[in-house]
Design an enzyme around this catalytic site. Sequence first.
Site, short mmCIF file in Angstrom:
data_model
loop_
_atom_site.label_atom_id
_atom_site.label_comp_id
_atom_site.label_asym_id
_atom_site.label_seq_id
_atom_site.Cartn_x
_atom_site.Cartn_y
_atom_site.Cartn_z
N LYS A 195 0.86 -1.18 0.00
CA LYS A 195 0.00 0.00 0.00
C LYS A 195 0.89 1.23 0.00
O LYS A 195 1.71 1.42 0.89
CB LYS A 195 -0.91 -0.01 1.23
CG LYS A 195 -1.79 1.24 1.31
CD LYS A 195 -2.78 1.17 2.45
CE LYS A 195 -3.58 2.44 2.54
NZ LYS A 195 -4.53 2.41 3.65
N LYS A 248 -2.13 -1.56 -3.86
CA LYS A 248 -3.00 -0.39 -3.81
C LYS A 248 -2.18 0.88 -3.87
O LYS A 248 -1.19 0.97 -3.15
CB LYS A 248 -3.77 -0.45 -2.49
CG LYS A 248 -4.62 0.75 -2.22
CD LYS A 248 -5.21 0.68 -0.84
CE LYS A 248 -5.98 1.96 -0.62
NZ LYS A 248 -6.46 2.09 0.71
C1 PBG Z 1 -7.49 3.39 5.60
C2 PBG Z 1 -7.74 3.28 4.15
C3 PBG Z 1 -7.53 4.24 3.13
C4 PBG Z 1 -8.01 3.69 1.96
C5 PBG Z 1 -8.48 2.42 2.26
N1 PBG Z 1 -8.29 2.18 3.61
C6 PBG Z 1 -7.02 5.61 3.19
C7 PBG Z 1 -5.64 5.92 3.60
O1 PBG Z 1 -4.78 5.05 3.74
O2 PBG Z 1 -5.42 7.10 3.81
C8 PBG Z 1 -8.04 4.36 0.61
C9 PBG Z 1 -9.11 3.95 -0.31
C10 PBG Z 1 -9.35 4.82 -1.48
O3 PBG Z 1 -8.71 5.86 -1.72
O4 PBG Z 1 -10.25 4.47 -2.24
N2 PBG Z 1 -6.19 3.31 6.00
#
Ligand code: PBG
Length: 326
Positions: A195, A248
Amino acid sequence: MYYPVFRPRRLRQNETFRRLVRETRLHLEDLIQPLFVVHGRGVRQELAAMPGCCHLSVDELAKEAKEVAALGIPGILLFGLPAAKDAVGSEAYADDGIIQQAIRAVKDTVSDLLVVTDVCLCEYTSHGHCGVVERGQVKNDPTLELLARTAVSHAEAGADIVAPSDMMDGRVAAIREALDEERFEEIPIMAYSAKYASAFYGPFREAAGSAPQFGDRRSYQMDPANGDEALREVGLDLEEGADIVMVKPALAYLDILWRVKQEFRGPVAAYNVSGEYAMLKAAGRLGWIDEERVLMEILTAIKRAGADLILTYSAKEAARLLENRR
Ligand code: PBG
């Protein structure tokens, strides 16, 4: 005159030929629809930067889940907005927290729809970080216990899969151990393994009210410039017991998806994130692209790059388009 022996156009001459040799096929079964749950009743409030997506109260969520299931989409991914935030994100692991209520309501309504829950603290903490903050720093190890508690409380409420998205080191192992201790050894973990610290999460943070109140997430989410590191992250999560690993965002990281799939084979998920969705919607609304065709092209490309499943805000729309294509 020179005629090539092999003419690639032979198999492109009409749709029947093209269907015959098509390598990648997007299926309904590949999709998971993320949804946002809020407290209250009768709430269905469209999100400004994510047209077509809504804040849903638990009663409306149950209706939405029914619709998603009726379209043939196998699962939903739940995000919650708490009634109140505090330093340790208490509502994330409260028995009557918004997600715990949401899971029960969905399971009561459509028991065979897979409920995946996002396990993270950022929506629930007053500082907006995904972990415990001490002296201005996001602390790794004190966070693990809270994440494990959150995952267990989701499992107790009836979640089918838990999906940690916090990017703390060792969280998959901590969650696996806690689930097993509570006899939830059957609940799979879908780990947000690679991520990235991405600006593509902007619309989501607005929707989930989860923007960090100081600093950014770069001390825990990955540097977008790194590819090898993604493989290490995925390897670690698999060793710790992850059942599904995730890359992601998706679109700007198709090379990572490809490498992860080639290296590890097992189920790989891709998250087609909020900023990717917002760009598609915006250009579509301006009439600058053919939104439906671009959507299907994007999802097909994500699958071609190696995704076995795709988390996308466009799941319902894609499901309808896939149905019409038949
Ligand atoms: C929580 C989380 C996030 C997303 C999914 N779970 C945001 C982040 O890490 O700030 C992002 C999902 C999206 O942008 O569609 N940690």
